[in-house]
Each structure stands twice: as structure tokens, then as C-alpha cells.
Design a protein around this motif. Structure first.
Motif, PDB file in Angstrom:
ATOM      1  N   MET A 187     -35.098  -1.934   2.879  1.00  0.00           N
ATOM      2  CA  MET A 187     -36.330  -2.074   3.640  1.00  0.00           C
ATOM      3  C   MET A 187     -37.471  -2.600   2.765  1.00  0.00           C
ATOM      4  N   VAL A 188     -37.534  -2.123   1.516  1.00  0.00           N
ATOM      5  CA  VAL A 188     -38.585  -2.581   0.594  1.00  0.00           C
ATOM      6  C   VAL A 188     -38.427  -4.068   0.312  1.00  0.00           C
ATOM      7  N   THR A 189     -37.192  -4.508   0.077  1.00  0.00           N
ATOM      8  CA  THR A 189     -36.925  -5.930  -0.177  1.00  0.00           C
ATOM      9  C   THR A 189     -37.321  -6.772   1.034  1.00  0.00           C
ATOM     10  N   TYR A 190     -37.009  -6.265   2.219  1.00  0.00           N
ATOM     11  CA  TYR A 190     -37.348  -7.013   3.438  1.00  0.00           C
ATOM     12  C   TYR A 190     -38.860  -7.154   3.603  1.00  0.00           C
ATOM     13  N   LEU A 191     -39.608  -6.072   3.326  1.00  0.00           N
ATOM     14  CA  LEU A 191     -41.064  -6.121   3.481  1.00  0.00           C
ATOM     15  C   LEU A 191     -41.706  -7.076   2.474  1.00  0.00           C
ATOM     16  N   LYS A 192     -41.083  -7.171   1.292  1.00  0.00           N
ATOM     17  CA  LYS A 192     -41.651  -8.038   0.259  1.00  0.00           C
ATOM     18  C   LYS A 192     -41.307  -9.507   0.480  1.00  0.00           C
ATOM     19  N   THR A 193     -40.069  -9.790   0.912  1.00  0.00           N
ATOM     20  CA  THR A 193     -39.597 -11.177   0.960  1.00  0.00           C
ATOM     21  C   THR A 193     -39.304 -11.677   2.370  1.00  0.00           C
ATOM     22  N   GLY A 194     -39.167 -10.734   3.320  1.00  0.00           N
ATOM     23  CA  GLY A 194     -38.780 -11.124   4.667  1.00  0.00           C
ATOM     24  C   GLY A 194     -37.294 -11.428   4.773  1.00  0.00           C
ATOM     25  N   LEU A 195     -36.542 -11.112   3.724  1.00  0.00           N
ATOM     26  CA  LEU A 195     -35.103 -11.376   3.695  1.00  0.00           C
ATOM     27  C   LEU A 195     -34.319 -10.072   3.550  1.00  0.00           C
ATOM     28  N   VAL A 196     -33.059 -10.122   4.017  1.00  0.00           N
ATOM     29  CA  VAL A 196     -32.164  -8.963   3.874  1.00  0.00           C
ATOM     30  C   VAL A 196     -30.914  -9.454   3.123  1.00  0.00           C
ATOM     31  N   PRO A 197     -30.964  -9.436   1.784  1.00  0.00           N
ATOM     32  CA  PRO A 197     -29.819  -9.946   1.021  1.00  0.00           C
ATOM     33  C   PRO A 197     -28.637  -8.965   0.988  1.00  0.00           C
ATOM     34  N   GLN A 198     -28.874  -7.731   1.368  1.00  0.00           N
ATOM     35  CA  GLN A 198     -27.820  -6.707   1.256  1.00  0.00           C
ATOM     36  C   GLN A 198     -27.344  -6.274   2.649  1.00  0.00           C
ATOM     37  N   TYR A 199     -26.792  -7.222   3.380  1.00  0.00           N
ATOM     38  CA  TYR A 199     -26.316  -6.926   4.739  1.00  0.00           C
ATOM     39  C   TYR A 199     -25.222  -5.847   4.763  1.00  0.00           C
ATOM     40  N   PRO A 200     -24.257  -5.870   3.857  1.00  0.00           N
ATOM     41  CA  PRO A 200     -23.229  -4.821   3.894  1.00  0.00           C
ATOM     42  C   PRO A 200     -23.825  -3.414   3.764  1.00  0.00           C
ATOM     43  N   THR A 201     -24.807  -3.256   2.856  1.00  0.00           N
ATOM     44  CA  THR A 201     -25.454  -1.952   2.689  1.00  0.00           C
ATOM     45  C   THR A 201     -26.167  -1.545   3.968  1.00  0.00           C
ATOM     46  N   LEU A 202     -26.857  -2.505   4.610  1.00  0.00           N
ATOM     47  CA  LEU A 202     -27.570  -2.213   5.848  1.00  0.00           C
ATOM     48  C   LEU A 202     -26.598  -1.775   6.953  1.00  0.00           C
ATOM     49  N   ILE A 203     -25.472  -2.438   7.023  1.00  0.00           N
ATOM     50  CA  ILE A 203     -24.477  -2.100   8.057  1.00  0.00           C
ATOM     51  C   ILE A 203     -23.912  -0.694   7.817  1.00  0.00           C
ATOM     52  N   VAL A 204     -23.591  -0.391   6.550  1.00  0.00           N
ATOM     53  CA  VAL A 204     -23.068   0.943   6.229  1.00  0.00           C
ATOM     54  C   VAL A 204     -24.097   2.019   6.550  1.00  0.00           C
ATOM     55  N   CYS A 205     -25.364   1.745   6.250  1.00  0.00           N
ATOM     56  CA  CYS A 205     -26.427   2.704   6.573  1.00  0.00           C
ATOM     57  C   CYS A 205     -26.500   2.950   8.080  1.00  0.00           C
ATOM     58  N   GLY A 206     -26.332   1.888   8.848  1.00  0.00           N
ATOM     59  CA  GLY A 206     -26.375   2.033  10.298  1.00  0.00           C
ATOM     60  C   GLY A 206     -25.243   2.899  10.808  1.00  0.00           C
ATOM     61  N   PHE A 207     -24.025   2.648  10.304  1.00  0.00           N
ATOM     62  CA  PHE A 207     -22.882   3.470  10.732  1.00  0.00           C
ATOM     63  C   PHE A 207     -23.023   4.923  10.269  1.00  0.00           C
ATOM     64  N   THR A 208     -23.591   5.112   9.093  1.00  0.00           N
ATOM     65  CA  THR A 208     -23.798   6.474   8.590  1.00  0.00           C
ATOM     66  C   THR A 208     -24.776   7.227   9.485  1.00  0.00           C
ATOM     67  N   MET A 209     -25.827   6.569   9.933  1.00  0.00           N
ATOM     68  CA  MET A 209     -26.790   7.216  10.830  1.00  0.00           C
ATOM     69  C   MET A 209     -26.155   7.518  12.184  1.00  0.00           C
ATOM     70  N   ILE A 210     -25.290   6.645  12.649  1.00  0.00           N
ATOM     71  CA  ILE A 210     -24.582   6.925  13.907  1.00  0.00           C
ATOM     72  C   ILE A 210     -23.716   8.171  13.765  1.00  0.00           C
ATOM     73  N   ALA A 211     -23.016   8.263  12.614  1.00  0.00           N
ATOM     74  CA  ALA A 211     -22.197   9.454  12.364  1.00  0.00           C
ATOM     75  C   ALA A 211     -23.057  10.710  12.303  1.00  0.00           C
ATOM     76  N   ALA A 212     -24.255  10.605  11.699  1.00  0.00           N
ATOM     77  CA  ALA A 212     -25.160  11.754  11.619  1.00  0.00           C
ATOM     78  C   ALA A 212     -25.602  12.193  13.012  1.00  0.00           C
ATOM     79  N   ILE A 213     -25.910  11.235  13.862  1.00  0.00           N
ATOM     80  CA  ILE A 213     -26.325  11.560  15.229  1.00  0.00           C
ATOM     81  C   ILE A 213     -25.179  12.218  15.999  1.00  0.00           C
ATOM     82  N   GLN A 214     -23.970  11.696  15.813  1.00  0.00           N
ATOM     83  CA  GLN A 214     -22.806  12.290  16.475  1.00  0.00           C
ATOM     84  C   GLN A 214     -22.580  13.726  16.008  1.00  0.00           C
TER      85      GLN A 214
END
Length: 315
Positions: free
Chosen positions: A250-277
Motif C-alpha cells: 500500500m505504501v509503494t502504491y501511494l508513493k508511485t501509483g504502481l503495484v509491483p508486488q501483485y503476488p503479495t497483494l493476491i496472497v493478502c487478499g486470500f488471507t483476509m478471506i480466510a480470516a473472515i471465514q
């Protein structure tokens, strides 16, 4: 229905079983002494019978199996459970049974740890294990039972006939303690003087393998009885992990407007889904547990009614 039933699980206790039976006969002359032999290879059953006990047999190996059989077969106003190794003082049984009969306690715990257990018991890891298990259960289940692993206890008829015995071995004491705590039963502690086993008598409890079984039992019971705490804890851990890896993205995105770490972002999303479940699984299971507690209270009242009816008919 017996007024007091003394229950003694027995496996190869020929050196001590006669003395144990005679001690309880002297202290509780009105009690019926039941010795349940669990495939002993020595003369324990014969000696118990000669001493005047009612001897029965349980052929499935394990203390939990023996206690399940005892609780099914015996009807009494008060049950006193002790081991056949002569480590518990029969003299304390009067105070313990009186708390059930006259003070309406559901479970009375023979507390060794507040007395001389640490000095009498020659196995230091047992001392640490008892301390650790007691602290863990009292923390997780919000109670103040002084000795979780003691085999010296007294029970009411209502406790015995509503307690679902699931353990096969030495985890049974832990299961009893957690069940009584979770169901808000009246628990009392009585300090007792513990004696180590006499020479030639050996414990069947394995410090390490049975200790692991007890810890597994605690976690399993916590998951069953406190699902919101169990699954809520998993949800919290997953949320923290997701947040730790998401913040740099998120910090990288706010500074550059880019998301170079898509795999990390995807894993974070799935982890949050698991937490909600996990969170909602705990929430739904907690609702079921609450309903089960309400049903248990109704069953408890019915059991008390039947005890009074049986006692009245016996008179």
C-alpha cells in the motif's frame, strides 16, 4: 440407589488394592465399594473381592473406558472416585462426600497441589505438567480448579448422568474439569495430603505420551466449548499477517501509483478471506454452543427430578 458409591478403577494394583478398599470401608461404612478391574494380569480382582468390594470388569483398556462403564452402571446420590494405588487419604472422603450430599456441590476436587504433592511425588515433570495444565485450563475456561489432574473426586448424581465421557485414557480428569467449568457447575476444592506410591507399585501414566494427549484434549475441548475464542484467534492471526504484508504494498502504491508486488497483494487478499471465514465460522458455532448449553440445563433439571423420584421410591 446407593447413598455413596466409591468407584475404584484398577489395573495391576495387587500390592495396594486391599488396603484401599479396607480404608474406605472404615471411613465410609455406609458406602458401597466398587472395584472395576481393567484387564489386570495380577490378583487385583481377587484381592479386592476378598476385601469386601463389589468387583466388576471393563475389557476396553484405558481409565476413560473404565469410568464410562462405572457411570453407566451405577446409581448413587454421591459418587467418590479414587485410584487403587493408595496415594489418596480415605479420611478426606468424608468432607468431600458431605459437600456433595449437603452443600449441593456437583464436583469436589481432591487438591494435592496445595498440599505436599511436589515433595511427595518423585517425578519432577509431573509437577510441572500439573502446574501447566492447571494454569492453561483456568485461563482458557475462567475457573479456579486447584488440581486438574487429580484422580480423587466426588460427584453428584446429576453430574455423572449428564457427563458425556469421550476420553479413553488418562485425559479423563482434564475432560471432567473442563466440562464442569463450561457448564457452570458447582465446583469445590478440598486440600488433601498426597502419598507417593509404595515401593513395587508403578504408575501407568506416561509423562510424555499422556501429557501430549492431555494437551491435545485441552485444545480440542477449547475448540468445541469456546469456538468463538478458537476461530476468532485464528482470524486475528490471519488478519495481522495479511496486514503486515499488505502495508508495504500500500505504501509503494501511494508513493508511485504502481503495484509491483501483485503476488503479495493476491496472497493478502486470500488471507483476509480466510480470516473472515474463520470469524463467521466461530460466530455460527458459538450460537450452536449457546443452544446446546440451554438444552443441557433442561436435561440437568430432568436428571435432578429423576434422582429425587428414585430416592423417594427407595425410601
Amino acid at each position: 440407589m446407593d447413598k455413596i458409591a466409591v468407584l475404584i478403577p484398577c489395573y495391576n494394583e495387587c500390592r495396594t488394592i486391599q488396603k484401599v478398599v479396607q480404608d474406605f470401608q472404615n471411613v465410609l461404612p455406609e458406602a458401597v465399594i466398587y472395584v472395576y478391574d481393567n484387564n489386570s494380569t495380577d490378583s487385583s480382582a481377587e484381592l479386592a473381592k476378598l476385601a469386601g468390594a463389589v468387583v466388576r470388569h471393563e475389557y476396553q483398556q484405558g481409565k476413560g473406558n473404565v469410568i464410562r462403564r462405572m457411570f453407566r452402571e451405577i446409581d448413587a446420590e454421591c459418587y467418590l472416585m479414587a485410584d487403587g494405588d493408595d496415594t489418596y487419604p480415605a479420611e478426606a472422603s468424608v468432607e468431600m462426600t458431605n459437600k456433595v450430599l449437603y452443600e449441593k456441590a456437583d464436583m469436589v476436587v481432591g487438591d494435592r497441589l496445595s498440599s505436599n504433592y511436589s515433595s511427595e511425588n518423585k517425578r519432577p515433570f509431573h509437577n510441572f505438567g500439573n502446574f501447566f495444565v492447571r494454569k492453561t485450563i483456568n485461563l482458557l475456561f475462567h475457573n479456579d480448579i486447584k488440581d486438574i489432574m487429580t484422580g480423587y473426586r466426588a460427584f453428584s448424581y446429576e453430574f455423572v448422568k449428564t457427563f458425556p465421557v469421550l476420553s479413553k485414557g488418562f485425559e479423563i480428569e482434564t475432560e471432567m474439569s473442563i466440562h464442569a467449568s463450561d457448564k457452570n457447575m458447582h465446583i469445590e476444592n478440598v486440600v488433601i495430603d498426597y502419598k507417593d506410591r509404595p515401593d513395587g507399585s508403578f504408575s501407568k501414566l506416561n509423562t510424555y505420551s499422556d501429557g501430549i494427549k492431555v494437551l491435545r484434549m485441552i485444545m480440542r475441548m477449547y475448540r468445541i466449548y469456546k469456538p468463538m475464542g478458537f476461530f476468532g484467534g485464528i482470524a486475528l492471526v490471519l488478519t495481522i499477517l495479511a496486514a503486515i504484508f499488505f502495508v508495504p504494498v500500500m505504501v509503494t502504491y501511494l508513493k508511485t501509483g504502481l503495484v509491483p508486488q501483485y503476488p503479495t497483494l493476491i496472497v493478502c487478499g486470500f488471507t483476509m478471506i480466510a480470516a473472515i471465514q474463520a470469524f463467521f465460522a466461530g460466530l455460527m458455532l458459538q450460537t450452536i454452543v449457546q443452544k446446546n448449553r440451554q438444552d443441557f440445563e433442561i436435561e440437568f433439571i430432568k436428571t435432578e427430578f429423576w434422582r429425587k423420584l428414585i430416592t423417594k421410591n427407595d425410601l
